[in-house]
Design a protein around this motif. Structure first.
Motif, PDB file in Angstrom:
ATOM      1  N   SER B  53       0.835  -1.211   0.000  1.00 53.75           N
ATOM      2  CA  SER B  53       0.000   0.000   0.000  1.00 53.75           C
ATOM      3  C   SER B  53       0.870   1.262   0.000  1.00 53.75           C
ATOM      4  O   SER B  53       2.051   1.189   0.376  1.00 53.75           O
ATOM      5  CB  SER B  53      -0.893  -0.008   1.231  1.00 53.75           C
ATOM      6  N   PRO B  54       0.334   2.413  -0.368  1.00 56.05           N
ATOM      7  CA  PRO B  54       1.124   3.654  -0.386  1.00 56.05           C
ATOM      8  C   PRO B  54       1.787   3.970   0.960  1.00 56.05           C
ATOM      9  O   PRO B  54       2.916   4.446   0.990  1.00 56.05           O
ATOM     10  CB  PRO B  54       0.097   4.714  -0.750  1.00 56.05           C
ATOM     11  N   LYS B  55       1.105   3.661   2.087  1.00 54.79           N
ATOM     12  CA  LYS B  55       1.682   3.919   3.417  1.00 54.79           C
ATOM     13  C   LYS B  55       2.943   3.087   3.607  1.00 54.79           C
ATOM     14  O   LYS B  55       3.960   3.564   4.107  1.00 54.79           O
ATOM     15  CB  LYS B  55       0.659   3.555   4.499  1.00 54.79           C
ATOM     16  N   GLN B  57       4.722   1.837   1.248  1.00 58.17           N
ATOM     17  CA  GLN B  57       5.745   2.311   0.297  1.00 58.17           C
ATOM     18  C   GLN B  57       6.528   3.464   0.911  1.00 58.17           C
ATOM     19  O   GLN B  57       7.762   3.516   0.833  1.00 58.17           O
ATOM     20  CB  GLN B  57       5.082   2.772  -1.008  1.00 58.17           C
ATOM     21  N   LEU B  58       5.817   4.378   1.573  1.00 55.48           N
ATOM     22  CA  LEU B  58       6.447   5.549   2.185  1.00 55.48           C
ATOM     23  C   LEU B  58       7.354   5.127   3.342  1.00 55.48           C
ATOM     24  O   LEU B  58       8.494   5.584   3.464  1.00 55.48           O
ATOM     25  CB  LEU B  58       5.361   6.519   2.684  1.00 55.48           C
ATOM     26  N   ALA B  59       6.831   4.204   4.157  1.00 56.34           N
ATOM     27  CA  ALA B  59       7.620   3.714   5.294  1.00 56.34           C
ATOM     28  C   ALA B  59       8.907   3.050   4.808  1.00 56.34           C
ATOM     29  O   ALA B  59       9.987   3.271   5.368  1.00 56.34           O
ATOM     30  CB  ALA B  59       6.790   2.720   6.101  1.00 56.34           C
ATOM     31  N   THR B  60       8.796   2.256   3.742  1.00 55.76           N
ATOM     32  CA  THR B  60       9.974   1.593   3.177  1.00 55.76           C
ATOM     33  C   THR B  60      10.990   2.616   2.707  1.00 55.76           C
ATOM     34  O   THR B  60      12.197   2.476   2.939  1.00 55.76           O
ATOM     35  CB  THR B  60       9.550   0.689   1.990  1.00 55.76           C
ATOM     36  N   LEU B  61      10.488   3.651   2.059  1.00 53.18           N
ATOM     37  CA  LEU B  61      11.369   4.702   1.528  1.00 53.18           C
ATOM     38  C   LEU B  61      12.113   5.410   2.674  1.00 53.18           C
ATOM     39  O   LEU B  61      13.341   5.593   2.608  1.00 53.18           O
ATOM     40  CB  LEU B  61      10.545   5.713   0.730  1.00 53.18           C
ATOM     41  N   VAL B  62      11.364   5.740   3.753  1.00 52.01           N
ATOM     42  CA  VAL B  62      11.967   6.417   4.913  1.00 52.01           C
ATOM     43  C   VAL B  62      13.047   5.526   5.534  1.00 52.01           C
ATOM     44  O   VAL B  62      14.156   5.969   5.834  1.00 52.01           O
ATOM     45  CB  VAL B  62      10.882   6.796   5.954  1.00 52.01           C
ATOM     46  N   CYS B  63      12.735   4.236   5.699  1.00 47.76           N
ATOM     47  CA  CYS B  63      13.693   3.279   6.258  1.00 47.76           C
ATOM     48  C   CYS B  63      14.972   3.236   5.429  1.00 47.76           C
ATOM     49  O   CYS B  63      16.077   3.251   5.972  1.00 47.76           O
ATOM     50  CB  CYS B  63      13.085   1.883   6.296  1.00 47.76           C
TER      51      CYS B  63
END
Lengths: 192, 103
Positions: B53-55, B57-63
């Motif tokens: 999900s987009p959430k 995806q964002l969390a993965t990117l931040v990590c």
């Protein structure tokens, strides 16, 4: 009741319902489109567009008419819209033709590129002339003449599609034939 | 008069052209093409990527960004200490080298 269930499935966006809808209507929708636009590829594109429109607008269908009537109405409108777009592209050529005879058939328009597999070679030229003449008619007359004489729809069906009474369909068809007679008369006189 | 008759004949033939138009069958691929337009690769996408999900995806990117920053600063620190030690050893500035046997 069965049709209502089917409509509900369409409204719910169920894939099997659309597969059934295409099975039921693809030939008839295509026949209507190719009656207005005598080019197989273009008519198929328009028919595809008709089903996309049904998919997008099915929630607006209130059931005031039969589903088939509603679909044929979309097919008719989409075909006319396509012709209008094609005509706009050739506006410059059309403006040039305006300087000539009022009754002269505009040979620069879309209908000089007929690609209709149902028209035999010997009839091709005659059919081209007829399609050009039909497209000189006022829109209401053009719709009625095309649906009745080319798409072979009954007066009742046409009256349902166009939301007009059967007597006004008869009157429009009579006027269409009269106008076509005049246009063709001038065309064949100037042909010599 | 003869010319008029001729023209009338041509007009009648033109009207009759509508009767000669045969039914054209729709392409056998029409249904598949239309269905693909209506439901574009929905199923495949659903199975493979629906969980991402987009959430998430964002969390993965931040990590990933944090991990990169951490790794970069760690690498820089280690490199700096190593360089200082090497420099000190080369010029005899380390505490171990200052202890002379003579003392």
């Amino acid at each position: 009741m069965e049709e209502q269930d089917f409509i509900n499935d369409l409204k719910a966006g169920k894939q099997f319902a659309y597969a059934k809808l295409i099975d039921l209507f693809q030939q008839k929708v295509f026949a209507t489109c190719i009656s207005f636009v005598p080019n197989k590829e273009d008519a198929e594109d328009i028919a595809q567009d008709v089903f996309l429109e049904v998919f997008k607008s099915i929630h607006k269908f209130k059931g005031n008419s039969k589903l088939s009537t509603w679909i044929y109405r979309i097919a008719t409108n989409k075909s006319l819209e396509f012709i209008r777009k094609k005509s706009t592209k050739k506006r410059f050529a059309f403006l040039q033709s305006l300087t000539g005879n009022d009754f002269e058939i505009d040979k620069t328009n879309y209908f000089t590129e007929i690609n209709h597999p149902g028209i035999v070679l010997e009839q091709k030229e005659t059919s081209e002339t007829l399609f050009l003449a039909i497209n000189q008619l006022p829109e209401a007359q053009r719709i009625v003449f095309t649906l009745n004489k080319i798409d072979d729809k009954s007066y009742k069906e046409i009256s349902e599609i166009t939301n007009k009474s059967i007597s006004s369909i008869e009157s429009l068809l009579f006027r269409a034939k009269k106008n076509l007679q005049i246009t063709l008369e001038h065309f064949y006189k100037n042909e010599k | 008069m003869k010319a008029n008759n001729n023209i009338q004949q041509k007009i009648e033939n033109t009207f009759k052209a509508t009767e000669a138009i045969k039914q054209v069958p729709v392409s056998p691929f029409f249904k598949d093409k239309t269905m693909q337009h209506l439901f574009p690769q929905k199923e495949e996408e659903k199975v493979v990527w629906s969980w991402f999900s987009p959430k998430l995806q964002l969390a993965t990117l931040v990590c990933l960004v944090l991990l990169n920053i951490l790794a970069f600063t760690k690498w820089k620190e280690t490199k700096y200490d190593e360089n200082v030690n090497l420099f000190a050893e080369t010029y005899g500035l380390t505490t171990s080298s200052s202890t002379s046997l003579l003392n």
